[in-house]
Scaffold this motif. Structure first.
Motif, short mmCIF file in Angstrom:
data_model
loop_
_atom_site.label_atom_id
_atom_site.label_comp_id
_atom_site.label_asym_id
_atom_site.label_seq_id
_atom_site.Cartn_x
_atom_site.Cartn_y
_atom_site.Cartn_z
N UNK A 42 0.64 -1.18 0.11
CA UNK A 42 -0.08 0.12 0.05
C UNK A 42 0.76 1.42 0.07
N UNK A 43 1.89 1.05 0.58
CA UNK A 43 2.94 2.41 0.41
C UNK A 43 3.31 2.85 -0.43
N UNK A 44 3.84 1.82 -1.21
CA UNK A 44 4.41 1.97 -2.41
C UNK A 44 3.46 2.33 -3.66
N UNK A 45 2.52 1.54 -3.55
CA UNK A 45 1.06 1.92 -4.41
C UNK A 45 0.74 3.43 -4.25
N UNK A 46 0.42 3.77 -3.14
CA UNK A 46 -0.20 5.12 -2.85
C UNK A 46 1.16 6.45 -3.21
N UNK A 223 -3.82 9.85 0.11
CA UNK A 223 -4.36 8.56 -0.28
C UNK A 223 -4.61 7.40 0.93
N UNK A 224 -3.29 7.43 1.55
CA UNK A 224 -3.21 6.25 2.74
C UNK A 224 -4.12 6.71 3.87
N UNK A 225 -4.43 7.96 4.30
CA UNK A 225 -5.32 7.94 5.33
C UNK A 225 -6.72 8.01 4.80
N UNK A 226 -7.06 7.85 3.49
CA UNK A 226 -8.34 7.88 3.07
C UNK A 226 -8.75 6.49 2.83
#
Length: 283
Positions: A42-46, A223-226
């Motif tokens: 998720x970190x890389x994708x966002x 993006x991560x927080x959403x």
């Protein structure tokens, strides 16, 4: 589930740093990608999602910055390169906007994040900077950002980072990286035609560094927080898993970034054209 890119028959012009070519790729199947299409992380994708937001409006900013001084360019070769540069940036914007459509379908708050980015960067920061320093600074910032995107492209290809992306996203990122290498000297050469000031060049690069990395981090975390799938545990788990990629990018791009401060620097000195040609042939 990992989505592999299907090999499509494409006739692709080779890389030529002296005369960039416009390649209309029309990537398909982006809507088939998983939620975390870069290494399942998720970190890389966002991080890449943040780039999808930054690039379309950023490409238009680059085009305007270069076109504002195109009439001062008398060298026919550079005039031709400017045309190729503009054509490539238009295509980059279109393909990244397709990626934004894919993110909308995934339920990401694209409109909200894009609205924040456009209003803060292009409705406030850039107008203020232009008012204070003039249009030459915008050109200097563009030249600096082009060095960053070319450096990211070279590091991506040299270490195969694009191979971590699923399906046609792999090809989109690879193609964009190759063309950033191909046209990396255009904005710089226009800047040198307009002004050879070392102070202007380096000031533009410093502003570019703050804006690029600042927005990349901010939009990534929006993006991560959403993302309802990312809780406290997954955030740190994926952050740790992404650590090796982050260190690689910071170290390798950092080395290339520092070259920009050399008084006699020119983007062509970093090469990468053969690397880009070989990579482009794999699409």
């Amino acid at each position: 589930m990992l989505v592999k890119a299907e090999k499509k028959e494409r006739t692709i012009k080779p890389i030529n740093g002296d005369s960039p070519s416009v390649r209309k790729m029309d990537f398909e199947g982006l809507d088939q990608l998983s939620d975390y299409y870069v290494a399942g992380n998720s970190f890389l994708t966002h991080t890449v999602n943040a780039y999808h937001v930054i690039f379309p409006e950023g490409e238009r900013f680059f085009i305007k910055s270069v076109k504002a001084f195109a009439d001062q360019v008398k060298d026919p070769a550079l005039q031709n390169s400017i045309k190729g540069f503009i054509g490539q940036e238009v295509q980059h914007g279109k393909e990244h906007e397709k990626a934004l459509e894919m993110l909308e379908k995934q339920g990401r708050p694209v409109s909200k994040i894009l609205n924040f980015y456009v209003k803060s960067a292009y409705g406030f920061f850039w107008p203020v900077l232009e008012f204070i320093f003039g249009k030459k600074l915008k050109l200097a910032v563009t030249a600096g950002l082009e060095h960053y995107t070319a450096s990211l492209g070279e590091v991506t290809l040299r270490f195969g980072l694009h191979e971590q992306a699923e399906g046609e996203m792999r090809n989109l990122l690879l193609w964009h990286a190759c063309e950033e290498i191909e046209h990396k000297s255009v904005a710089y050469d226009v800047l040198q035609t307009v002004s050879k000031s070392y102070i202007l060049r380096t000031l533009g690069f410093i502003v570019a560094s703050i804006m690029f990395w600042g927005y990349a981090f901010t939009l990534q975390h929006m993006f991560i927080f959403a993302d309802p799938k990312i809780g406290f545990k997954r955030y740190f788990s994926d952050l740790i898993s992404a650590g090796s990629y982050a260190r690689l990018i910071v170290i390798e791009v950092g080395k290339l970034a520092l070259l920009y401060f050399k008084p006699g620097f020119h983007p062509n000195q970093t090469g990468g054209y053969d690397l880009a040609n070989a990579a482009l042939a794999t699409i």
